[in-house]
Design a protein around this motif. Structure first.
Motif, PDB file in Angstrom:
ATOM      1  N   GLY A   1      27.906 -21.451  81.147  1.00  5.96           N
ATOM      2  CA  GLY A   1      28.569 -22.512  81.889  1.00  5.96           C
ATOM      3  C   GLY A   1      28.995 -22.085  83.273  1.00  5.96           C
ATOM      4  O   GLY A   1      28.925 -22.878  84.222  1.00  5.96           O
ATOM      5  N   GLY A   2      29.435 -20.848  83.429  1.00  6.24           N
ATOM      6  CA  GLY A   2      29.827 -20.379  84.750  1.00  6.24           C
ATOM      7  C   GLY A   2      28.671 -20.369  85.734  1.00  6.24           C
ATOM      8  O   GLY A   2      28.808 -20.833  86.878  1.00  6.24           O
ATOM      9  N   PHE A   3      27.525 -19.875  85.302  1.00  7.99           N
ATOM     10  CA  PHE A   3      26.366 -19.841  86.208  1.00  7.99           C
ATOM     11  C   PHE A   3      25.815 -21.240  86.472  1.00  7.99           C
ATOM     12  O   PHE A   3      25.352 -21.526  87.583  1.00  7.99           O
ATOM     13  CB  PHE A   3      25.284 -18.936  85.614  1.00  7.99           C
ATOM     14  CG  PHE A   3      25.617 -17.470  85.683  1.00  7.99           C
ATOM     15  CD1 PHE A   3      25.506 -16.770  86.874  1.00  7.99           C
ATOM     16  CD2 PHE A   3      26.061 -16.782  84.558  1.00  7.99           C
ATOM     17  CE1 PHE A   3      25.820 -15.416  86.956  1.00  7.99           C
ATOM     18  CE2 PHE A   3      26.383 -15.441  84.611  1.00  7.99           C
ATOM     19  CZ  PHE A   3      26.267 -14.750  85.819  1.00  7.99           C
ATOM     20  N   MET A   4      25.867 -22.116  85.478  1.00  3.41           N
ATOM     21  CA  MET A   4      25.409 -23.490  85.711  1.00  3.41           C
ATOM     22  C   MET A   4      26.336 -24.225  86.672  1.00  3.41           C
ATOM     23  O   MET A   4      25.868 -24.990  87.529  1.00  3.41           O
ATOM     24  CB  MET A   4      25.331 -24.238  84.377  1.00  3.41           C
ATOM     25  CG  MET A   4      24.184 -23.796  83.490  1.00  3.41           C
ATOM     26  SD  MET A   4      24.112 -24.766  81.966  1.00  3.41           S
ATOM     27  CE  MET A   4      23.799 -26.403  82.629  1.00  3.41           C
ATOM     28  N   ALA A   5      27.634 -24.015  86.536  1.00  2.00           N
ATOM     29  CA  ALA A   5      28.573 -24.646  87.460  1.00  2.00           C
ATOM     30  C   ALA A   5      28.381 -24.136  88.877  1.00  2.00           C
ATOM     31  O   ALA A   5      28.503 -24.890  89.845  1.00  2.00           O
ATOM     32  CB  ALA A   5      30.007 -24.406  87.000  1.00  2.00           C
ATOM     33  N   GLN A   6      28.070 -22.858  89.022  1.00  2.00           N
ATOM     34  CA  GLN A   6      27.834 -22.291  90.349  1.00  2.00           C
ATOM     35  C   GLN A   6      26.544 -22.829  90.960  1.00  2.00           C
ATOM     36  O   GLN A   6      26.466 -23.034  92.161  1.00  2.00           O
ATOM     37  CB  GLN A   6      27.761 -20.767  90.242  1.00  2.00           C
ATOM     38  CG  GLN A   6      27.451 -20.071  91.543  1.00  2.00           C
ATOM     39  CD  GLN A   6      28.584 -19.188  91.997  1.00  2.00           C
ATOM     40  OE1 GLN A   6      29.628 -19.128  91.372  1.00  2.00           O
ATOM     41  NE2 GLN A   6      28.379 -18.518  93.092  1.00  2.00           N
ATOM     42  N   ARG A   7      25.556 -23.084  90.113  1.00  2.32           N
ATOM     43  CA  ARG A   7      24.248 -23.504  90.625  1.00  2.32           C
ATOM     44  C   ARG A   7      24.161 -25.017  90.831  1.00  2.32           C
ATOM     45  O   ARG A   7      23.633 -25.484  91.849  1.00  2.32           O
ATOM     46  CB  ARG A   7      23.161 -23.045  89.640  1.00  2.32           C
ATOM     47  CG  ARG A   7      21.740 -23.460  90.039  1.00  2.32           C
ATOM     48  CD  ARG A   7      21.305 -22.755  91.307  1.00  2.32           C
ATOM     49  NE  ARG A   7      19.939 -23.080  91.663  1.00  2.32           N
ATOM     50  CZ  ARG A   7      19.577 -24.159  92.346  1.00  2.32           C
ATOM     51  NH1 ARG A   7      20.505 -25.018  92.776  1.00  2.32           N
ATOM     52  NH2 ARG A   7      18.317 -24.381  92.638  1.00  2.32           N
ATOM     53  N   PHE A   8      24.698 -25.793  89.898  1.00  2.00           N
ATOM     54  CA  PHE A   8      24.496 -27.240  89.941  1.00  2.00           C
ATOM     55  C   PHE A   8      25.778 -28.032  90.199  1.00  2.00           C
ATOM     56  O   PHE A   8      25.701 -29.222  90.484  1.00  2.00           O
ATOM     57  CB  PHE A   8      23.878 -27.729  88.625  1.00  2.00           C
ATOM     58  CG  PHE A   8      22.573 -27.083  88.289  1.00  2.00           C
ATOM     59  CD1 PHE A   8      21.413 -27.450  88.955  1.00  2.00           C
ATOM     60  CD2 PHE A   8      22.495 -26.094  87.321  1.00  2.00           C
ATOM     61  CE1 PHE A   8      20.202 -26.850  88.649  1.00  2.00           C
ATOM     62  CE2 PHE A   8      21.287 -25.501  87.010  1.00  2.00           C
ATOM     63  CZ  PHE A   8      20.135 -25.866  87.679  1.00  2.00           C
ATOM     64  N   GLY A   9      26.936 -27.420  90.059  1.00  2.00           N
ATOM     65  CA  GLY A   9      28.184 -28.142  90.241  1.00  2.00           C
ATOM     66  C   GLY A   9      28.815 -28.512  88.908  1.00  2.00           C
ATOM     67  O   GLY A   9      28.164 -28.519  87.856  1.00  2.00           O
ATOM     68  N   LEU A  10      30.096 -28.872  88.946  1.00  2.00           N
ATOM     69  CA  LEU A  10      30.836 -29.157  87.723  1.00  2.00           C
ATOM     70  C   LEU A  10      30.363 -30.433  87.046  1.00  2.00           C
ATOM     71  O   LEU A  10      30.278 -30.504  85.816  1.00  2.00           O
ATOM     72  CB  LEU A  10      32.333 -29.261  88.044  1.00  2.00           C
ATOM     73  CG  LEU A  10      33.005 -27.985  88.546  1.00  2.00           C
ATOM     74  CD1 LEU A  10      34.455 -28.258  88.897  1.00  2.00           C
ATOM     75  CD2 LEU A  10      32.909 -26.889  87.500  1.00  2.00           C
ATOM     76  N   ALA A  11      30.074 -31.471  87.839  1.00  2.00           N
ATOM     77  CA  ALA A  11      29.677 -32.752  87.248  1.00  2.00           C
ATOM     78  C   ALA A  11      28.380 -32.605  86.449  1.00  2.00           C
ATOM     79  O   ALA A  11      28.272 -33.086  85.308  1.00  2.00           O
ATOM     80  CB  ALA A  11      29.514 -33.801  88.344  1.00  2.00           C
ATOM     81  N   TRP A  12      27.398 -31.922  87.012  1.00  2.00           N
ATOM     82  CA  TRP A  12      26.124 -31.766  86.306  1.00  2.00           C
ATOM     83  C   TRP A  12      26.248 -30.775  85.157  1.00  2.00           C
ATOM     84  O   TRP A  12      25.475 -30.837  84.197  1.00  2.00           O
ATOM     85  CB  TRP A  12      25.041 -31.316  87.283  1.00  2.00           C
ATOM     86  CG  TRP A  12      24.576 -32.431  88.149  1.00  2.00           C
ATOM     87  CD1 TRP A  12      24.851 -32.636  89.459  1.00  2.00           C
ATOM     88  CD2 TRP A  12      23.747 -33.530  87.743  1.00  2.00           C
ATOM     89  NE1 TRP A  12      24.257 -33.786  89.906  1.00  2.00           N
ATOM     90  CE2 TRP A  12      23.569 -34.350  88.879  1.00  2.00           C
ATOM     91  CE3 TRP A  12      23.150 -33.897  86.538  1.00  2.00           C
ATOM     92  CZ2 TRP A  12      22.814 -35.520  88.827  1.00  2.00           C
ATOM     93  CZ3 TRP A  12      22.399 -35.066  86.493  1.00  2.00           C
ATOM     94  CH2 TRP A  12      22.236 -35.861  87.622  1.00  2.00           C
ATOM     95  N   LEU A  13      27.207 -29.881  85.215  1.00  2.00           N
ATOM     96  CA  LEU A  13      27.457 -29.003  84.075  1.00  2.00           C
ATOM     97  C   LEU A  13      27.887 -29.822  82.859  1.00  2.00           C
ATOM     98  O   LEU A  13      27.357 -29.645  81.757  1.00  2.00           O
ATOM     99  CB  LEU A  13      28.528 -27.978  84.442  1.00  2.00           C
ATOM    100  CG  LEU A  13      29.093 -27.150  83.280  1.00  2.00           C
ATOM    101  CD1 LEU A  13      28.015 -26.268  82.663  1.00  2.00           C
ATOM    102  CD2 LEU A  13      30.273 -26.306  83.746  1.00  2.00           C
ATOM    103  N   PHE A  14      28.855 -30.708  83.033  1.00  2.00           N
ATOM    104  CA  PHE A  14      29.315 -31.530  81.916  1.00  2.00           C
ATOM    105  C   PHE A  14      28.216 -32.460  81.418  1.00  2.00           C
ATOM    106  O   PHE A  14      28.087 -32.693  80.213  1.00  2.00           O
ATOM    107  CB  PHE A  14      30.541 -32.333  82.343  1.00  2.00           C
ATOM    108  CG  PHE A  14      31.801 -31.521  82.412  1.00  2.00           C
ATOM    109  CD1 PHE A  14      32.430 -31.093  81.255  1.00  2.00           C
ATOM    110  CD2 PHE A  14      32.375 -31.183  83.624  1.00  2.00           C
ATOM    111  CE1 PHE A  14      33.591 -30.340  81.298  1.00  2.00           C
ATOM    112  CE2 PHE A  14      33.527 -30.441  83.688  1.00  2.00           C
ATOM    113  CZ  PHE A  14      34.138 -30.009  82.524  1.00  2.00           C
ATOM    114  N   ARG A  15      27.416 -32.979  82.322  1.00  2.00           N
ATOM    115  CA  ARG A  15      26.329 -33.866  81.895  1.00  2.00           C
ATOM    116  C   ARG A  15      25.267 -33.112  81.110  1.00  2.00           C
ATOM    117  O   ARG A  15      24.734 -33.617  80.117  1.00  2.00           O
ATOM    118  CB  ARG A  15      25.704 -34.539  83.119  1.00  2.00           C
ATOM    119  CG  ARG A  15      26.624 -35.531  83.809  1.00  2.00           C
ATOM    120  CD  ARG A  15      26.093 -35.955  85.166  1.00  2.00           C
ATOM    121  NE  ARG A  15      27.112 -36.665  85.929  1.00  2.00           N
ATOM    122  CZ  ARG A  15      27.019 -36.929  87.230  1.00  2.00           C
ATOM    123  NH1 ARG A  15      25.949 -36.525  87.914  1.00  2.00           N
ATOM    124  NH2 ARG A  15      27.983 -37.585  87.851  1.00  2.00           N
TER     125      ARG A  15
END
Length: 604
Positions: A513-527
């Motif tokens: 989740g940390g790397f996804m949030a860094q790469r795509f942003g928080l909104a797309w992480l939750f989606r």
């Protein structure tokens, strides 16, 4: 002859409930807000994910080992007391790490963290002491950079170029940092200086060339030799890093020590209490203490959010108000010491916990439905870690303060505590397998909702679904444990599911989740998490239908069959009286076990 000590079940349960309440309250004052504090320190989402993932994996590996050692040497009470004291001290050590920016912005203490590519902007606006000198510079230029998409925050940085004479003229009089290291000056790999939210470029190579020409070749050779020696040393390598990575490794060490000393507490206290009640044939009342953990966590997270929101941004002019979370944690941990010293503990040397865990793993692996439940628990742990780590970040980006965050999390905990009131009706309408699907789907809907927050209180309605995503989930897991476990192995099977969801799943989810949030942003992480959970929920009913169901020998029906041979006129209702009694007893035990599960989920 020495008389045996009288066993007081009511006193033991009261002490255990009070201890769970205070300890859960202490953890809830700090743990939910810990990632928010890391963000305030200037760490990126990837760094925050690594920190939280390391914390969960240390607990996964060290908790059972420390529990076995404390039992082998009969030092359970000492382990509990030492863990409380050392965990409070380790948490306070984090306050020695200086904050990057604690100045108020738009009437609140929330700050936007900009994480870019080659240059890390660690501060917010340019300090007032630097702004006048910057505006009077002869070669000042302003350019707007693109919003930082890696952290999910839309902000703008201002780039200023200064000549060497301008920097020298204003170095002594204007470039003064605010107290408590509120703004950090950084020199990155590109040769630029970052002061607050502004990037100041070094002098051009042509102006620095005469300085380099004055150095002798011998001095350059010595400097290169020293740099090569430092590369082979850990401390030397830290000196070569930028300040942000130095800060990350320092916090990683502190968090690892903190989890190392706090991880043994919960397993050790649980085993001691359960063996004490089991020695008095009262183990069925063990799960009743778990609900106090939920209530304590709700009080802790809501009270801490309310308290911090009423304080000014800086306490006594230097201490940031976020430090109150750590002080509350240490104070409540100290308040738990008297109750921990009087906890009713028992040592049963005949019970081998290590072999019990191995047997539980074999039981789960040998049942297809138990494996499906284990995969679901693992996936729920991955999704839950995303919510635990980055929900407050998402709320902060949409204007939420400490008050909104604390009350929102308190609503989620209270909704989980309310599920036992609905458990009986749910069991009459749905099977545990269907409840497991609905619980996982509820968590997916929550994650999808979090990606579309629009205001400070927007997250509160979705928190009500925690009644199903948290309460119903562990109710279904408890039923699965009863189905697969052999007599005496129920708690070991629960520990397996507990480790899969709360530790292994949360650890893996934190890293990813940390790397996804860094790469795509928080909104797309939750989606993305919501899509993955909902896809599994769509496949789970079909897999459950295909999985063979293991049938146990129903001794009540065998007894009823024997009775029917003796008296054929006996009605079916009279023949099944034993089966109904066993079913009622199983339902009451599951309710107690669910309370245990809820308390375990809160403490993590």
């Amino acid at each position: 002859m020495q008389r045996n000590k009288q066993i007081n079940i009511s006193r033991a349960l009261a002490l255990a409930g009070a201890f769970n309440f205070l300890f859960s309250c202490a953890r809830a004052c700090l743990i939910p807000f810990l990632t928010l504090y890391f963000r305030q320190l200037g760490l990126t989402p990837a760094m925050t994910g690594v920190l939280m993932g390391t914390k969960h994996l240390i607990s996964l590996a060290w908790s059972p080992v420390a529990c076995l050692l404390s039992k082998h040497y009969n030092k359970r009470r000492a382990v509990i007391n030492i863990s409380l004291v050392c965990s409070a001290a380790a948490a306070l050590v984090l306050l020695l790490v200086p904050l990057v920016d604690v100045r108020p912005q738009a009437g609140s203490c929330n700050r936007s963290v900009l994480s870019g590519g080659p240059t890390q902007i660690l501060g917010g606006d340019l300090p007032s002491s630097v702004a006048p000198s910057a505006s009077s510079a002869r070669t000042q230029t302003k350019t707007n950079t693109a919003p930082a998409s890696q952290s999910g925050v839309t902000s703008t940085a201002k780039t200023l170029s200064f000549t060497e004479s301008t920097l020298n003229r204003h170095n002594q009089s204007h470039l003064q940092l605010p107290p408590f290291n509120a703004t950090v000056v950084v020199e990155n790999s590109a040769g630029e200086w970052t002061v607050g939210g502004y990037v100041m470029h070094h002098p051009t190579p042509s102006s620095a060339a005469p300085v380099r020409s004055k150095r002798s070749e011998e001095q350059l050779g010595e400097e290169k030799a020293e740099e090569e020696e430092r590369r082979f040393e850990f401390l030397g390598s830290l000196k070569l890093m930028d300040p942000q990575h130095q800060l990350f490794f320092l916090i990683l060490i502190i968090v690892s020590v903190w989890e190392f000393v706090s991880a043994p507490l919960e397993w050790t206290a649980d085993d001691g209490l359960y063996e004490y009640l089991d020695s008095a044939d009262a183990s069925d009342r063990y799960g009743s203490t778990g609900v106090w953990g939920l209530l304590g966590a709700a009080c802790g997270v809501g009270g801490a959010g309310l308290l911090v929101s009423r304080l000014s941004c800086l306490i006594a002019g230097r201490i940031p108000r976020s430090a109150v979370h750590f002080f509350c944690y240490a104070a409540l941990a100290a308040a738990s010491l008297p109750m921990a010293a009087h906890l009713s503990l028992h040592l049963n040397k005949k019970r081998d916990r290590a072999s019990g865990l191995l047997k539980a793993v074999r039981l789960v692996r040998g049942s297809p439905r138990a494996l499906l439940c284990a995969v679901t628990a693992l996936l729920v742990g991955v999704a839950g870690s995303t919510v635990d780590n980055f929900l407050l970040w998402q709320m902060q980006d949409h204007g939420s303060g400490e008050l909104h965050m604390g009350l929102s999390l308190a609503v989620a905990l209270l909704s989980q505590a309310a599920f036992p009131l609905l458990a009986y009706r749910v069991s009459k309408l749905l099977s545990p397998g269907r409840v497991l699907v609905i619980a996982a789907a509820s968590l997916g809907l929550q994650c999808f909702y979090y990606s579309f927050l629009w205001g400070p209180w927007a997250a509160v309605p979705a928190q009500v679904l925690s009644c199903f995503s948290g309460g119903a989930l562990w109710w279904a897991v408890g039923h699965q444990c009863e189905d697969v476990a052999t007599p005496g192995a129920e708690r070991s099977v629960r520990r397996v599911y507990d480790a899969l969801c709360l530790q292994l799943g949360s650890g893996l989810g934190s890293f990813a989740g940390g790397f996804m949030a860094q790469r795509f942003g928080l909104a797309w992480l939750f989606r993305g998490v919501a899509v993955a959970v909902m896809a599994w929920c769509a496949c789970l009913p079909l897999l459950q239908w295909k999985a063979p169901r293991q049938r146990r020998i129903n001794y009540s029906r065998l007894l009823a069959a024997d009775a029917s041979e003796a008296s054929d006129s006996e009605s079916e209702q009279e023949r099944d009286w034993l089966e109904k009694a066993m079913e009622d007893d199983r339902n009451s035990n599951n309710n107690n076990n669910n309370n245990y599960y809820y308390g375990r989920r809160v403490n993590h």
